[in-house]
Scaffold this active site. Structure first.
Site, short mmCIF file in Angstrom:
data_model
loop_
_atom_site.label_atom_id
_atom_site.label_comp_id
_atom_site.label_asym_id
_atom_site.label_seq_id
_atom_site.Cartn_x
_atom_site.Cartn_y
_atom_site.Cartn_z
N ALA A 1 17.36 -41.98 1.03
CA ALA A 1 18.18 -43.08 1.54
C ALA A 1 17.56 -43.65 2.82
CB ALA A 1 19.60 -42.60 1.80
N SER B 1 23.40 -33.61 0.93
CA SER B 1 22.69 -33.75 -0.34
C SER B 1 21.23 -34.11 -0.12
CB SER B 1 23.36 -34.80 -1.23
OG SER B 1 22.76 -36.06 -1.10
N VAL B 2 20.44 -33.92 -1.18
CA VAL B 2 19.02 -34.25 -1.19
C VAL B 2 18.81 -35.75 -0.99
CG1 VAL B 2 18.89 -34.61 -3.69
CG2 VAL B 2 16.87 -33.82 -2.47
N LYS B 3 19.82 -36.55 -1.29
CA LYS B 3 19.68 -38.00 -1.26
C LYS B 3 19.54 -38.56 0.16
CE LYS B 3 20.26 -38.68 -5.76
NZ LYS B 3 19.25 -39.29 -6.62
N ASP B 4 19.87 -37.76 1.18
CA ASP B 4 19.67 -38.23 2.55
C ASP B 4 18.22 -38.62 2.79
OD1 ASP B 4 22.30 -37.53 2.92
OD2 ASP B 4 21.93 -35.94 4.38
#
Length: 453
Positions: A48, A42-45
């Site tokens: 994060a 996901s883009v959230k890596d």
């Protein structure tokens, strides 16, 4: 030798993929930024790791500490990868509307998962916002990430995602379309792209039940707009600090059904197996098509992987239960096809009323046909039983034949839905459908209502 020193070094540089069939009604070139190619899918890596590194740098996160965050699942996965590599513990607080796959994946990478109810106010002590904050206060050496208000979230996309899109399109990008949740992706990318070219238009995808669109257009935070919705990862009942409304040119809202349907369409028509917010993003893009000209280059970002929604949007039963599958229902047989394999619950004339009550309770039903040796001879309805009980407290020990009503009408499997509907009224609560070979099933008002799209 070329290799990454750890899994975190593989984050970013995700591909742009031209969309073809699903965007056939749009003249512009439409490119998908497919973020599922990140190691955490996901883009959230991106954000994060950035949030963790910035917290390490200024001392908010200390060696051996515990990272605590409220997440819809994807940020938690990115945090988990970083926590493994860097040696931290992780607690993810997640709402109960998120898919089971997300919860299982988080546990698989070592996170402790705390599940909270979705349908509560953000200030409610049970909400995942409140529980996250409380756990961070109670846990020694803990750091509360707070992705909604943490500026490192948007900075990650300003430093990484925005420049990638600019370079990959050779500066020709004219529109950026993305679902909005914490606001980090849209705000960070928008800031970078607009600095490069102020004419780039940025559109946010919102969902019904969220406050973003109306707030952007009117400046009013309307609590009446807030209600529970199914779409995951986008929309909010709060205004995160990471949403910079001044950088967003507009919002369009997408229904839960359309988000789910277009998530499946992306897999079937483009071979791109991505998540629920991607379905919302592509449907939103189609709703905005009048804004695009043939020479435009439109980039739409797909947040995460379809593997996190196998039990939801990619499951026919789940879709059917919510009326998201556009199946033509024209006959009596169509109305009960989802449960036609289940045996018809009946009660016999000489059984006691208590037996009927037990069956109503056990199978969570409201009507039961009554049979004798010759076939259907009557019916039992929970409303009638309740009324009879009020009049006579000893009714539970009486035989069914003393309280039963008229038998339900029986129709053939091919009888039209309209004709079945006419047979159900205040005096007759159900219809039996003859499926052949001695098999019958019951059609109730619930089946009729469930068939309404």
């Amino acid at each position: 030798m070329k290799y990454a020193k750890n899994i975190l070094e593989t984050i970013g540089n995700t591909p742009l993929v031209k969309l073809n069939k699903i965007t056939s009604g749009i003249d512009a070139l439409v490119l998908a930024k497919v973020e599922t190619f990140n190691p955490g899918n996901s883009v959230k890596d991106r954000m994060a790791v950035k949030m963790i590194e910035d917290a390490e740098a200024d001392g908010r996160l200390k060696p051996g500490g515990t990272i605590i965050e409220g997440t819809s699942g994807n940020t938690g996965m990115g945090l988990a990868l970083a926590a493994i590599v860097k040696g931290y513990k992780l607690v993810c607080v997640i709402s109960d509307k998120q898919s089971k796959e997300k919860m299982d994946i988080l546990r698989a990478v070592g996170a402790k998962v705390v599940v909270c109810p979705t349908d509560v106010e953000p200030t409610d002590p049970r909400s995942y916002y409140s529980v996250s904050k409380r756990l961070a206060e109670e846990t020694p050496n803990a750091w509360y990430v707070n992705q909604y208000d943490n500026p490192s979230n948007a900075i990650a996309h300003y430093e990484q995602t925005g420049p990638e899109i600019w370079e990959q399109t050779e500066g020709r990008v004219t529109h950026f379309v993305v679902g909005v949740g914490t606001g980090g992706t849209i705000s960070g990318v928008a800031k970078y792209l607009k600095e490069k070219n102020p004419n780039v238009k940025v559109w946010g995808i919102d969902t019904y039940g969220s406050v973003f669109k109306k707030y952007h257009e009117t400046g009013i935070f309307d609590e009446n707009e807030i209600y529970s919705y199914i779409t995951e990862g986008i929309g909010e009942d709060i205004l995160p600090k990471n949403v910079d409304f001044s950088l967003i040119d507009g919002f369009t809202k997408v229904t839960d059904k359309d988000a789910a349907v277009y998530t499946r369409k992306l897999a079937l028509e483009e071979g791109i197996f991505v998540g629920n917010s991607a379905g919302a993003a592509i449907k939103g893009l189609l709703q905005l098509k009048e804004h695009f000209k043939p020479e435009d280059v439109v980039v739409v970002l797909f947040h995460d992987s379809g593997s996190r929604y196998v039990g939801k949007m990619f499951n026919d039963d789940w879709m059917r239960e919510r009326g998201f599958l556009d199946e033509e229902i024209t006959t009596a047989e169509d109305l009960i096809k989802d449960h036609a394999d289940k045996p018809l619950v009946v009660v016999r004339t000489e059984e006691l009323v208590s037996h009927a009550i037990e069956r109503l309770r056990k199978y969570k039903i409201s009507q039961i046909p009554v049979i004798d040796a010759n076939g259907f001879v009557g019916s039992v309805d929970e409303t009638d039983l309740f009324r009879s009980y009020v009049e006579d407290k000893d009714i539970a020990e009486k035989p069914i034949r003393e309280v039963m009503g008229r038998p339900y009408p029986v129709v053939k499997a091919g009888t039209s839905v309209e004709e079945v509907s006419r047979l159900i009224n205040k005096d007759n609560q159900a219809v039996l459908v003859d499926l052949g070979n001695g098999r019958h099933h019951i059609i109730t008002k619930h089946d009729i209502i469930s068939a309404i799209k």
